[in-house]
Motif scaffolding. Structure first.
Motif: not given
Length: 279
Positions: A81, A84-85, A88-89
């Motif tokens: 997680s 992934e954050y 994406e950011t």
């Protein structure tokens, strides 16, 4: 000779205002966080603000500016997680920088924690593969690290291994931090030419796109990463002079990340420019 020298600035007042502040202290580039470096909320710039900064940079012959990814990002985190954050950011930040055009986006390659260096390198490369699909005019920079804890990127070999696993590295470069490489064991203050020769043999000098110019509170090889003001640390003024006098380094955007307020940065910019004025 005049260096393309600047420092780390706050985003307070918007992106165009950062450019105006940089001009006021004699800078020809600058670095900034696109969001809170420790996490939390942030306000994105308007398109008008971005375009106003782009105009200011063009009109004042700035070198490429550097956006720095927040410290909270970990592209090789064991927790999916978090990774992934981060991915994406970072994609969002690169897409924002695409509106400016020609910027550099610098990031720390991450901490593998208990996964091991090889796993960390693979995960960071996987993250880069997702990010670089969106980099058209922006160049993403892997920062050289000091080797504290479980950091990856502490050696030129580890950086080369990351690059080798990237599918399209045409918009991928390296930012060399003088404090970090000294803390990692590269004697850049005594012999910058030898360090750059080693970088060239392992990574390729064409990958070197920017410099973080910092003195270090630590001795050579300490692996601690504590920046010091120019001339007050283990690199000393003579070491800094050797570094900035090197023609390869002198041709790149150079940003100070020393523990300073704005007036301190202005003094350091003037001091360093004076070192090379007769070259």
């Amino acid at each position: 000779m005049e260096l393309k020298l600047g420092c780390h600035l706050s985003v307070s007042g918007g992106w165009e205002n950062m450019g105006k502040v940089a001009l006021s202290i004699g800078a020809k580039t600058f670095q900034f966080f696109t969001r809170n470096p420790r996490g939390g909320t942030h306000k994105e710039p308007t398109d008008a603000d971005i375009m106003a900064l782009a105009k200011l940079l063009r009109e004042n012959d700035f070198a490429p500016i550097i956006a720095h990814a927040p410290y909270t990002f970990n592209p090789c985190a064991a927790d999916e997680s978090i990774r992934e954050y981060t991915k994406e950011t970072m994609v969002k930040e690169v897409m924002l920088l695409e509106k400016l055009g020609g910027a550099l986006y610098n990031f720390h390659p991450g901490n593998h924690v208990s996964q091991g260096v090889e796993v960390g390198i693979k995960k960071t490369a996987d993250t880069l593969n997702a990010i670089l699909k969106h980099a058209k005019s922006t160049t993403v920079l892997i920062e050289t690290m000091s080797g504290k804890g479980s950091e990856i990127g502490k050696s030129f070999e580890e950086i080369r291994q990351i690059i080798d696993l990237v599918e399209d590295s045409s918009h991928l470069g390296v930012c060399l931090d003088t404090c970090h490489v000294s803390d990692a064991g590269y004697d850049i203050a005594s012999n910058p030419e030898a360090v750059l020769d080693e970088f060239d043999k392992i990574v390729g000098i064409d990958r070197l796109k920017a410099i973080h110019l910092n003195d270090s509170k630590n001795p050579l090889g300490a692996r601690k990463d504590r920046h010091e003001k120019i001339g007050l640390g283990s690199l000393e003024l003579e070491g800094i002079r050797k570094i900035v006098s090197n023609p390869i380094i002198a041709s790149l955007p150079i940003c100070l990340e020393t523990p300073n307020e704005l007036d301190g940065y202005a003094r350091e910019i003037a001091l360093i420019q004076d070192m090379v004025k007769d070259l």
